[in-house]
Structures are given as structure tokens and as C-alpha cells.
Scaffold this motif. Structure first.
Motif, PDB file in Angstrom:
ATOM      1  N   UNK A  77     -51.068 -67.488 -26.850  1.00 49.15           N
ATOM      2  CA  UNK A  77     -51.562 -68.866 -27.008  1.00 49.15           C
ATOM      3  C   UNK A  77     -52.230 -69.089 -28.359  1.00 49.15           C
ATOM      4  N   UNK A  78     -51.511 -68.756 -29.408  1.00 48.52           N
ATOM      5  CA  UNK A  78     -52.039 -68.897 -30.762  1.00 48.52           C
ATOM      6  C   UNK A  78     -51.650 -70.262 -31.341  1.00 48.52           C
ATOM      7  N   UNK A  79     -52.662 -71.088 -31.604  1.00 49.52           N
ATOM      8  CA  UNK A  79     -52.397 -72.377 -32.229  1.00 49.52           C
ATOM      9  C   UNK A  79     -52.109 -72.177 -33.710  1.00 49.52           C
ATOM     10  N   UNK A  80     -51.094 -72.865 -34.199  1.00 51.77           N
ATOM     11  CA  UNK A  80     -50.707 -72.802 -35.606  1.00 51.77           C
ATOM     12  C   UNK A  80     -51.240 -74.060 -36.296  1.00 51.77           C
ATOM     13  N   UNK A  81     -52.030 -73.848 -37.329  1.00 58.72           N
ATOM     14  CA  UNK A  81     -52.722 -74.953 -37.988  1.00 58.72           C
ATOM     15  C   UNK A  81     -52.165 -75.207 -39.395  1.00 58.72           C
ATOM     16  N   UNK A  89     -47.945 -74.208 -31.088  1.00 56.90           N
ATOM     17  CA  UNK A  89     -48.583 -73.026 -30.500  1.00 56.90           C
ATOM     18  C   UNK A  89     -47.519 -71.983 -30.164  1.00 56.90           C
ATOM     19  N   UNK A  90     -47.815 -70.736 -30.473  1.00 61.86           N
ATOM     20  CA  UNK A  90     -46.979 -69.622 -30.048  1.00 61.86           C
ATOM     21  C   UNK A  90     -47.515 -69.105 -28.717  1.00 61.86           C
ATOM     22  N   UNK A 105     -43.065 -69.300 -22.689  1.00 57.84           N
ATOM     23  CA  UNK A 105     -43.160 -69.257 -21.230  1.00 57.84           C
ATOM     24  C   UNK A 105     -43.096 -70.683 -20.672  1.00 57.84           C
ATOM     25  N   UNK A 106     -42.196 -70.899 -19.706  1.00 60.26           N
ATOM     26  CA  UNK A 106     -42.017 -72.242 -19.137  1.00 60.26           C
ATOM     27  C   UNK A 106     -41.900 -72.143 -17.622  1.00 60.26           C
ATOM     28  N   UNK A 107     -42.548 -73.072 -16.931  1.00 60.97           N
ATOM     29  CA  UNK A 107     -42.420 -73.168 -15.472  1.00 60.97           C
ATOM     30  C   UNK A 107     -42.264 -74.647 -15.133  1.00 60.97           C
ATOM     31  N   UNK A 108     -41.161 -75.002 -14.456  1.00 52.67           N
ATOM     32  CA  UNK A 108     -40.877 -76.410 -14.208  1.00 52.67           C
ATOM     33  C   UNK A 108     -40.435 -76.664 -12.764  1.00 52.67           C
ATOM     34  N   UNK A 109     -40.538 -77.930 -12.379  1.00 49.66           N
ATOM     35  CA  UNK A 109     -40.024 -78.424 -11.105  1.00 49.66           C
ATOM     36  C   UNK A 109     -38.990 -79.497 -11.444  1.00 49.66           C
ATOM     37  N   UNK A 110     -37.747 -79.293 -10.994  1.00 51.23           N
ATOM     38  CA  UNK A 110     -36.691 -80.242 -11.323  1.00 51.23           C
ATOM     39  C   UNK A 110     -35.957 -80.694 -10.068  1.00 51.23           C
ATOM     40  N   UNK A 111     -35.539 -81.963 -10.081  1.00 51.34           N
ATOM     41  CA  UNK A 111     -34.791 -82.572  -8.991  1.00 51.34           C
ATOM     42  C   UNK A 111     -33.383 -82.903  -9.481  1.00 51.34           C
ATOM     43  N   UNK A 112     -32.393 -82.722  -8.623  1.00 51.41           N
ATOM     44  CA  UNK A 112     -31.001 -82.959  -8.994  1.00 51.41           C
ATOM     45  C   UNK A 112     -30.648 -84.425  -8.772  1.00 51.41           C
ATOM     46  N   UNK A 113     -30.187 -85.093  -9.842  1.00 49.67           N
ATOM     47  CA  UNK A 113     -29.732 -86.482  -9.753  1.00 49.67           C
ATOM     48  C   UNK A 113     -28.410 -86.577 -10.493  1.00 49.67           C
ATOM     49  N   UNK A 147     -40.957 -72.582 -34.749  1.00 48.85           N
ATOM     50  CA  UNK A 147     -42.329 -72.484 -35.255  1.00 48.85           C
ATOM     51  C   UNK A 147     -42.631 -71.083 -35.788  1.00 48.85           C
ATOM     52  N   UNK A 148     -41.935 -70.091 -35.263  1.00 47.58           N
ATOM     53  CA  UNK A 148     -42.124 -68.713 -35.721  1.00 47.58           C
ATOM     54  C   UNK A 148     -41.887 -68.595 -37.228  1.00 47.58           C
TER      55      UNK A 148
END
Length: 272
Positions: A77-81, A89-90, A105-113, A147-148
Motif C-alpha cells: 500500500x505504497x502511495x506514489x506522490x 498506489x502500489x 489485489x482486487x476483490x469484487x462482486x459482479x452480477x451477470x446481465x 504505475x510501476x
């Protein structure tokens, strides 16, 4: 163990046992991070009470990674300034068997439409329709991972004695997926079918469940598996609470207990 500590442990277990949204193949050129998992890890950190779900997941994943002997976390969780301006943020820089890796890292809730878009990836949207899988994948590909290589990131990498060109990039993308009630399960060619977590209905359909019991977990508890020892609501109480939420254009995740004792997760949506 007090109720808050128990909730955090259940959130952690729910998080680490949620499958990754895709497996071996890349999606839009994005590759999932793989490491050997341990089932018996627990979460020992103290979290701020108001730490939102996304940041909570990052802490959970960091805890899980630290249990692995092949992984050394270099920063999180390094903010890039750019001066006083935050350019991004990395999530994590780590070494896996001495290979430097930038991990988002990603965590999501998705619905199919199926009315949204024309491809498997395009059909998945957020519960309130203000988020889509395509939008998140595009942001990862065009903003978060590049961003890297920013000039503003270079000093941070130099402190770690790393060069951006030597760092591999992966995502750790987990999700719970929900499909329309009674509809056929869509075809899974790119995404992981094991991410299917339940169904969703429109407010007008809740009358199909008058003989069931219900529970509306807080958003942080969306992460966890259904807990059976909660104060279940009857249909009338549930209907009153849901109508209020839907009026506010909020699509809540709910737990359902059927008369036969089976349990399911589902969303009630305000849109049609």
C-alpha cells in the motif's frame, strides 16, 4: 472471542477461500498470481473499525502471503506522490523465490446481465451498475500496473534496490459472481465458474420467498460465508428493510434460509 473479532476471522476465511476470477489463461493480458495456499492460517492483526472492504481485503491477502515461506513482502500500500499530489498506489511489491513481483489485489462482486455488452467479460457488472468488470480490467491494464514504470515510482524501487524492468506483474483478482434467479447458468470460457456464489432478483420478485427467512449482513460481512447462527428475519420484516434500501438505490447482499434448511446468497436490485 468477541463478536467483532469473530467477524474479522470469518471475513478473513471468506476472503482467502474465495476463488480467483480466472485461472491459467490471461484475461486482457492480465495474469493471476499463483502461490501454494495454507488452509489453517488465521488473521492476527487489529484492523481499524471503519477500514473499508477493499483495504480490508488487501490486509487479509498480505497476511496470507506472509505465511508462505517462498514469499517476502517488500512493501504494501505504497502511495506514489508527485509533490503533494498522489498519482496512485502500489498494492504490493514482493519477492517469490527471489523473483521481484508487483501485485495488485482486487476483490469484487459482479452480477451477470446479458443486456450489457456482447462478450463474456462485458456482461458482468457491479450490483449498483456503476462498476463493470471491463472497467476494472481496463483500469488495471492502463493505470494501476503501468504505475510501476512511473518516474515518481523510481525512487521507491531504488530504495529496494530494484529496477522496474526486472519486476514481473500479476493481479490477485477474486470475485463472487451472481446470476439472475432461475436463469440458465451462462457459459464460462474465460472466467472461473467456481466464483458463482448465488443469484439476484428484482424487488418485484421477493414475493417468491414468503416462506423463507432472511438476513442482511453489513457490507464488510459480504466477504464471509453464510453464518447460520444469526437473527433471521421473517418475510415481512425483511420486506420492510429491503424496500427502504431499494428506495435509496442500494442493492444489498442478503442471506436466504429456505424451509428445508438450505442457505443461499442473493442480491436484491433496484434496477430492471
Amino acid at each position: 472471542m468477541n463478536i467483532k473479532t469473530k467477524d474479522v476471522q470469518n471475513q478473513y476465511q471468506g476472503c482467502i477461500h474465495t476463488p480467483q476470477l480466472w485461472l491459467k489463461d490471461t484475461v486482457l493480458g492480465l495474469e493471476q498470481f499463483e502461490f501454494s495456499k495454507m488452509d489453517d492460517t488465521i488473521f492476527n492483526e487489529v484492523l481499524p473499525v471503519n477500514l473499508r472492504l477493499g483495504k480490508r481485503v488487501e490486509r487479509f491477502v498480505g497476511n496470507e502471503l506472509k505465511q508462505n515461506d517462498t514469499i517476502e513482502i517488500l512493501l504494501e500500500n505504497m502511495q506514489i506522490q508527485d509533490g503533494k499530489r498522489t498519482v496512485g498506489e502500489l498494492d504490493c511489491i514482493l519477492k517469490q523465490d527471489d523473483t521481484p513481483i508487483h501485485l495488485e489485489v482486487i476483490y469484487k462482486f459482479y452480477l451477470f446481465d446479458e443486456c450489457v455488452g456482447t462478450t463474456e467479460i462485458e456482461h458482468w457488472i457491479g450490483p449498483n451498475r456503476n462498476d463493470t468488470l471491463v472497467k476494472k480490467l481496463t483500469k488495471l491494464k492502463e493505470k494501476q500496473l503501468p504505475l510501476l514504470y512511473s518516474e515518481h515510482t523510481k525512487p521507491i524501487l531504488e530504495d529496494l534496490k530494484l529496477n522496474a524492468v526486472d519486476i514481473k506483474q500479476f493481479v490477485y483478482f477474486k470475485a463472487q459472481l451472481f446470476v439472475p434467479y432461475t436463469s440458465e447458468i451462462p457459459e464460462f470460457k474465460l472466467l472461473n465458474r467456481h466464483c458463482l456464489a448465488g443469484f439476484y432478483i428484482h424487488l418485484s420478485e421477493i414475493g417468491k420467498f414468503t416462506d423463507c427467512k432472511f438476513y442482511i449482513p453489513s457490507k464488510l460481512n459480504w466477504l464471509m460465508a453464510i453464518q447460520t447462527q444469526v437473527t433471521w428475519l421473517n418475510f415481512d420484516s425483511f420486506s420492510g428493510q429491503i424496500n427502504t434500501l431499494i428506495h435509496e438505490k442500494k442493492a444489498p447482499l442478503c442471506w436466504l434460509k429456505r424451509p428445508n434448511g438450505t442457505f443461499e446468497k442473493f442480491f436484491v436490485v433496484w434496477w430492471s
